[in-house]
Design a protein around this motif. Structure first.
Motif, short mmCIF file in Angstrom:
data_model
loop_
_atom_site.label_atom_id
_atom_site.label_comp_id
_atom_site.label_asym_id
_atom_site.label_seq_id
_atom_site.Cartn_x
_atom_site.Cartn_y
_atom_site.Cartn_z
N MET A 1 -4.79 -27.44 -59.57
CA MET A 1 -5.48 -28.69 -59.35
C MET A 1 -5.45 -29.06 -57.86
N PHE A 2 -4.25 -28.97 -57.24
CA PHE A 2 -4.13 -29.30 -55.82
C PHE A 2 -4.91 -28.31 -54.96
N LYS A 3 -4.97 -27.06 -55.39
CA LYS A 3 -5.72 -26.06 -54.61
C LYS A 3 -7.20 -26.40 -54.58
N LEU A 4 -7.73 -26.87 -55.70
CA LEU A 4 -9.14 -27.25 -55.76
C LEU A 4 -9.41 -28.47 -54.88
N ILE A 5 -8.54 -29.45 -54.95
CA ILE A 5 -8.69 -30.65 -54.11
C ILE A 5 -8.56 -30.28 -52.64
N GLY A 6 -7.62 -29.39 -52.32
CA GLY A 6 -7.45 -28.93 -50.94
C GLY A 6 -8.69 -28.21 -50.43
N LEU A 7 -9.31 -27.41 -51.29
CA LEU A 7 -10.53 -26.72 -50.91
C LEU A 7 -11.67 -27.70 -50.65
N ILE A 8 -11.80 -28.70 -51.52
CA ILE A 8 -12.84 -29.71 -51.34
C ILE A 8 -12.62 -30.50 -50.06
N ILE A 9 -11.38 -30.89 -49.79
CA ILE A 9 -11.06 -31.63 -48.57
C ILE A 9 -11.34 -30.77 -47.34
N SER A 10 -11.03 -29.48 -47.41
CA SER A 10 -11.30 -28.59 -46.28
C SER A 10 -12.79 -28.51 -45.98
N ILE A 11 -13.59 -28.36 -47.01
CA ILE A 11 -15.04 -28.32 -46.82
C ILE A 11 -15.55 -29.65 -46.29
N LEU A 12 -15.02 -30.76 -46.80
CA LEU A 12 -15.41 -32.08 -46.32
C LEU A 12 -15.08 -32.25 -44.84
N LEU A 13 -13.91 -31.78 -44.42
CA LEU A 13 -13.53 -31.88 -43.01
C LEU A 13 -14.44 -31.04 -42.13
N VAL A 50 -12.71 -42.65 -39.22
CA VAL A 50 -11.88 -43.02 -40.38
C VAL A 50 -11.90 -41.92 -41.42
N LEU A 51 -13.09 -41.36 -41.68
CA LEU A 51 -13.20 -40.29 -42.66
C LEU A 51 -12.42 -39.05 -42.23
N THR A 52 -12.46 -38.72 -40.96
CA THR A 52 -11.72 -37.56 -40.45
C THR A 52 -10.22 -37.76 -40.59
N VAL A 53 -9.72 -38.91 -40.17
CA VAL A 53 -8.28 -39.18 -40.26
C VAL A 53 -7.83 -39.19 -41.71
N LEU A 54 -8.59 -39.83 -42.58
CA LEU A 54 -8.24 -39.86 -44.00
C LEU A 54 -8.23 -38.45 -44.59
N GLY A 55 -9.24 -37.65 -44.27
CA GLY A 55 -9.29 -36.28 -44.77
C GLY A 55 -8.13 -35.44 -44.28
N ILE A 56 -7.77 -35.60 -43.01
CA ILE A 56 -6.65 -34.83 -42.46
C ILE A 56 -5.34 -35.23 -43.13
N LEU A 57 -5.13 -36.52 -43.34
CA LEU A 57 -3.90 -36.97 -44.00
C LEU A 57 -3.81 -36.47 -45.44
N ILE A 58 -4.92 -36.51 -46.16
CA ILE A 58 -4.93 -36.00 -47.53
C ILE A 58 -4.68 -34.49 -47.53
N TYR A 59 -5.31 -33.79 -46.59
CA TYR A 59 -5.13 -32.34 -46.51
C TYR A 59 -3.66 -31.99 -46.21
N PHE A 60 -3.05 -32.69 -45.26
CA PHE A 60 -1.63 -32.43 -44.96
C PHE A 60 -0.75 -32.74 -46.16
N GLY A 61 -1.04 -33.81 -46.87
CA GLY A 61 -0.26 -34.15 -48.06
C GLY A 61 -0.35 -33.08 -49.12
#
Length: 70
Positions: A1-13, A50-61
């Motif tokens: 589940m986290f891998k899929l969310i991480g992939l989506i966040i990576s593409i979003l970034l 804001v979107l970039t910072v939020l995406g980076i924080l979620i990705y690091f988490g």
């Protein structure tokens, strides 16, 4: 589940970074201004920051969680 969310966040970034065109690039910045995709330039820049910072924080988490569980 986290891998899929991480992939989506990576593409979003990646998409957000491509949307942040430099001011010197006249071709792409004039396209973004003429089509009014993101609204006014100042509000668009603030939104992308804001979107970039939020995406980076979620990705690091997510990356930290995946590294600690494996």
């Amino acid at each position: 589940m986290f891998k899929l969310i991480g992939l989506i966040i990576s593409i979003l970034l990646i998409i957000v970074i491509f949307l942040r065109t430099p001011q010197e690039n006249v071709g792409l910045s004039s396209f973004a201004t003429k089509t009014d995709i993101l609204g006014s330039p100042s509000s668009a820049e603030r939104f992308l920051n804001v979107l970039t910072v939020l995406g980076i924080l979620i990705y690091f988490g997510i990356a930290l969680t995946l590294n600690l569980t494996s």
